[in-house]
Design a protein around this motif. Structure first.
Motif, PDB file in Angstrom:
ATOM      1  N   ARG A  94       0.844  -1.501  -0.293  1.00 21.67           N
ATOM      2  CA  ARG A  94       0.142  -0.113   0.168  1.00 21.67           C
ATOM      3  C   ARG A  94       0.832   1.456   0.412  1.00 21.67           C
ATOM      4  O   ARG A  94       0.465   1.990  -0.447  1.00 21.67           O
ATOM      5  N   ALA A  95       1.885   1.041   0.601  1.00 18.08           N
ATOM      6  CA  ALA A  95       2.827   2.753   1.069  1.00 18.08           C
ATOM      7  C   ALA A  95       3.469   3.030  -0.700  1.00 18.08           C
ATOM      8  O   ALA A  95       3.470   3.668  -0.808  1.00 18.08           O
ATOM      9  N   ALA A  96       3.487   1.558  -1.395  1.00 18.68           N
ATOM     10  CA  ALA A  96       4.858   1.909  -3.000  1.00 18.68           C
ATOM     11  C   ALA A  96       3.521   2.080  -4.163  1.00 18.68           C
ATOM     12  O   ALA A  96       4.216   2.907  -5.318  1.00 18.68           O
ATOM     13  N   GLY A  97       2.470   1.457  -3.213  1.00 22.38           N
ATOM     14  CA  GLY A  97       1.063   1.250  -5.179  1.00 22.38           C
ATOM     15  C   GLY A  97       1.997   0.446  -5.569  1.00 22.38           C
ATOM     16  O   GLY A  97       2.332   0.475  -7.277  1.00 22.38           O
ATOM     17  N   TYR A  98       2.162  -0.697  -4.817  1.00 23.03           N
ATOM     18  CA  TYR A  98       3.388  -1.712  -5.999  1.00 23.03           C
ATOM     19  C   TYR A  98       2.539  -3.120  -5.497  1.00 23.03           C
ATOM     20  O   TYR A  98       2.195  -3.596  -4.180  1.00 23.03           O
ATOM     21  N   ALA A  99       2.210  -3.832  -6.886  1.00 23.92           N
ATOM     22  CA  ALA A  99       1.338  -5.498  -6.629  1.00 23.92           C
ATOM     23  C   ALA A  99       2.814  -6.290  -6.787  1.00 23.92           C
ATOM     24  O   ALA A  99       2.924  -6.191  -8.118  1.00 23.92           O
ATOM     25  N   PHE A 100       2.784  -7.102  -6.351  1.00 26.16           N
ATOM     26  CA  PHE A 100       3.403  -8.773  -6.966  1.00 26.16           C
ATOM     27  C   PHE A 100       3.066  -9.812  -7.414  1.00 26.16           C
ATOM     28  O   PHE A 100       2.104  -9.732  -6.125  1.00 26.16           O
ATOM     29  N   LEU A 101       2.834 -10.875  -8.461  1.00 24.76           N
ATOM     30  CA  LEU A 101       2.011 -11.929  -8.030  1.00 24.76           C
ATOM     31  C   LEU A 101       3.429 -13.240  -7.241  1.00 24.76           C
ATOM     32  O   LEU A 101       4.059 -13.631  -8.614  1.00 24.76           O
ATOM     33  N   THR A 102       2.573 -13.936  -6.930  1.00 19.01           N
ATOM     34  CA  THR A 102       4.085 -14.991  -6.529  1.00 19.01           C
ATOM     35  C   THR A 102       3.034 -16.263  -5.743  1.00 19.01           C
ATOM     36  O   THR A 102       1.389 -16.190  -5.997  1.00 19.01           O
ATOM     37  N   ARG A 103       3.485 -17.310  -5.119  1.00 18.93           N
ATOM     38  CA  ARG A 103       2.777 -18.316  -4.684  1.00 18.93           C
ATOM     39  C   ARG A 103       2.958 -18.198  -3.070  1.00 18.93           C
ATOM     40  O   ARG A 103       4.408 -18.151  -2.927  1.00 18.93           O
ATOM     41  N   SER A 104       1.830 -18.512  -2.489  1.00 21.42           N
ATOM     42  CA  SER A 104       2.454 -18.913  -1.101  1.00 21.42           C
ATOM     43  C   SER A 104       0.848 -19.316  -0.595  1.00 21.42           C
ATOM     44  O   SER A 104       0.270 -19.712  -1.268  1.00 21.42           O
ATOM     45  N   THR A 105       0.962 -19.891   1.204  1.00 26.14           N
ATOM     46  CA  THR A 105       0.087 -20.529   1.186  1.00 26.14           C
ATOM     47  C   THR A 105      -0.787 -19.218   2.093  1.00 26.14           C
ATOM     48  O   THR A 105      -1.679 -19.910   2.870  1.00 26.14           O
ATOM     49  N   ALA A 106      -0.792 -18.126   2.063  1.00 29.07           N
ATOM     50  CA  ALA A 106      -1.715 -16.678   2.412  1.00 29.07           C
ATOM     51  C   ALA A 106      -2.483 -16.998   2.172  1.00 29.07           C
ATOM     52  O   ALA A 106      -3.024 -17.151   0.562  1.00 29.07           O
ATOM     53  N   THR A 107      -3.824 -16.022   2.465  1.00 31.23           N
ATOM     54  CA  THR A 107      -5.057 -16.236   2.390  1.00 31.23           C
ATOM     55  C   THR A 107      -5.925 -15.133   2.406  1.00 31.23           C
ATOM     56  O   THR A 107      -5.053 -14.523   3.630  1.00 31.23           O
ATOM     57  N   SER A 108      -6.991 -14.314   1.604  1.00 32.64           N
ATOM     58  CA  SER A 108      -6.976 -13.790   1.661  1.00 32.64           C
ATOM     59  C   SER A 108      -9.002 -13.549   1.150  1.00 32.64           C
ATOM     60  O   SER A 108      -9.176 -14.549  -0.304  1.00 32.64           O
TER      61      SER A 108
END
Length: 91
Positions: free
Chosen positions: A17-31
């Motif tokens: 949110r601070a930099a306005g940057y997003a990246f796609l990766t693989r993770s176990t995190a959920t949302s």
């Protein structure tokens, strides 16, 4: 490998949110939130406060610590090699 022992490992978008940057990766995190990515598919998105795009160490905006000043102050206060400490020595 045993089944049902490992968490679900799937594509996730992390958004700084601070930099306005997003990246796609693989993770176990959920949302519960989802975002449509450039490839037209939707992925879960996890908002983070700091990533490599906004962290001072990686952006080169890290503060340098004045270690020489700290050492000199310590030596003045407690006596360096061959010096008497402030306030005299033994009484």
């Amino acid at each position: 490998m045993q089944q049902d022992k490992h968490p679900d490992y799937h594509p996730v978008v992390f958004r700084d949110r601070a930099a306005g940057y997003a990246f796609l990766t693989r993770s176990t995190a959920t949302s519960d939130q989802r975002i449509e990515w450039d490839d037209g598919q939707t992925y879960p998105v996890v908002d983070v406060e700091i990533s490599s795009e906004s962290h001072p160490f990686y952006t080169g905006k890290a503060r340098t610590v004045d270690t020489e000043g700290r050492i000199a102050r310590f030596e003045r206060r407690y006596g360096g090699p061959g010096q008497e400490p402030e306030g005299g020595g033994a009484a």
